[in-house]
Design an enzyme around this catalytic site. Structure first.
Site: not given
Ligand code: PEP
Length: 272
Positions: A8, A10, A93, A95, A164, A170, A209
């Site tokens: 992803n 973003k 997601h 966000e 998630e 992040g 992460s």
């Molecule tokens: C994400 O945005 O779906 C995600 C898992 O980000 P990160 O791997 O940076 O934590």
């Protein structure tokens, strides 16, 4: 089941970022190819990402509108993503839920729109730090998932769920193996209860992460069908390391399955 290794990007990526995609596609081409690889990119890059990936990766969008078309300035429909060459789209997601106030009901409608357009939806759910601390993560994730699924379950063909935890996105923090296993098993039971055998076929990804160094410890857990990777999907070197780790775990699983002796049916056993 093979893994889905999904990225992803973003709101990252101008034209020069496509060089990373080329390097990922080149790696995916030479890898054993036992897993599926998908990179979800900003809508502005989809057509070019499809062109440079040479068919070695699937390309997806990061969100879609509920509606197929109409007076919705700035929105992009699932049909438009499909038309640009996408195979999949992330919906719900955290966000989007946080910054655009998307509810579970909206996410369910987006997943349905994706299915109608012929896109696989990657439906994201996950608990907050507060919910984790309160000990309600299991119930909260299950309730969020059930409410984020389209009423017409047939639209989920080929789709995946991404678990998630919000506090892991992040942040460099990841849940322990026991917590991931507990949530994934619980979500699997829910999908099977709601959808029968079709629910067994839906992959449940982990996201939050993930790095090349720790992805293996997640992929070996029960009911983990792959990963959704944010930050580490932006650099080919990191993402290719994740693809490589997934290949290794998958090949080891296949070898284990092949080395399990086939039980001899009772009626054909010879008594000494
Ligand atoms: C994400 O945005 O779906 C995600 C898992 O980000 P990160 O791997 O940076 O934590």
């Amino acid at each position: 089941m093979s893994f889905l290794v999904a990225g992803n990007w973003k709101m990252h990526g101008l034209s020069d970022q496509l060089g990373e995609l080329v390097a990922i596609a080149q790696y995916a081409r030479t890898a054993a190819g036992t897993n599926d690889v998908l990179i979800c990119v900003p809508a502005t890059l989809i057509a070019r990402a499809v062109a440079v990936s040479g068919g070695y990766l699937a390309i997806g969008g990061e969100d879609c509108a509920v509606e197929a078309a109409g007076a919705f300035t700035g929105d992009i429909s699932a049909e438009m993503l499909k038309d640009a060459g996408a195979d999949a789209v992330i919906v719900g997601h955290s966000e989007r839920r946080r910054h655009h106030h998307e509810t579970d009901a909206v996410v369910a409608e987006k997943a349905a729109a994706a299915g109608r357009a012929g896109l696989a939806a990657i439906i994201c759910i996950g608990e907050t730090q507060v919910q984790r601390d309160a000990g309600t993560a299991l119930q909260d994730c299950a309730a969020q998932l059930e409410a984020s699924l389209p009423a017409d379950r047939r639209l989920l063909a080929g789709s995946a769920i991404a678990y998630e935890p919000l506090w892991a996105i992040g942040t460099g923090r990841t849940p322990n193996a026991q917590d991931v296993t507990e949530i994934h098993r619980h979500l699997r039971q829910l999908l099977t209860r709601l959808m029968g055998k079709d629910g067994d076929r839906i992959r449940i990804l982990y996201g939050g992460s993930i790095t090349p160094a720790d992805v293996r410890t997640i992929l070996i857990l029960p009911e983990v069908g792959g990963v959704l990777v944010g930050g580490a999907s932006l650099r080919a070197q990191d993402f290719n390391g994740i693809i490589r780790a997934a290949e290794t775990v998958n090949l080891a699983n296949v070898e284990t399955e092949m080395s399990v002796p086939t039980p001899v049916p009772a009626h054909s056993r010879t008594t000494p």
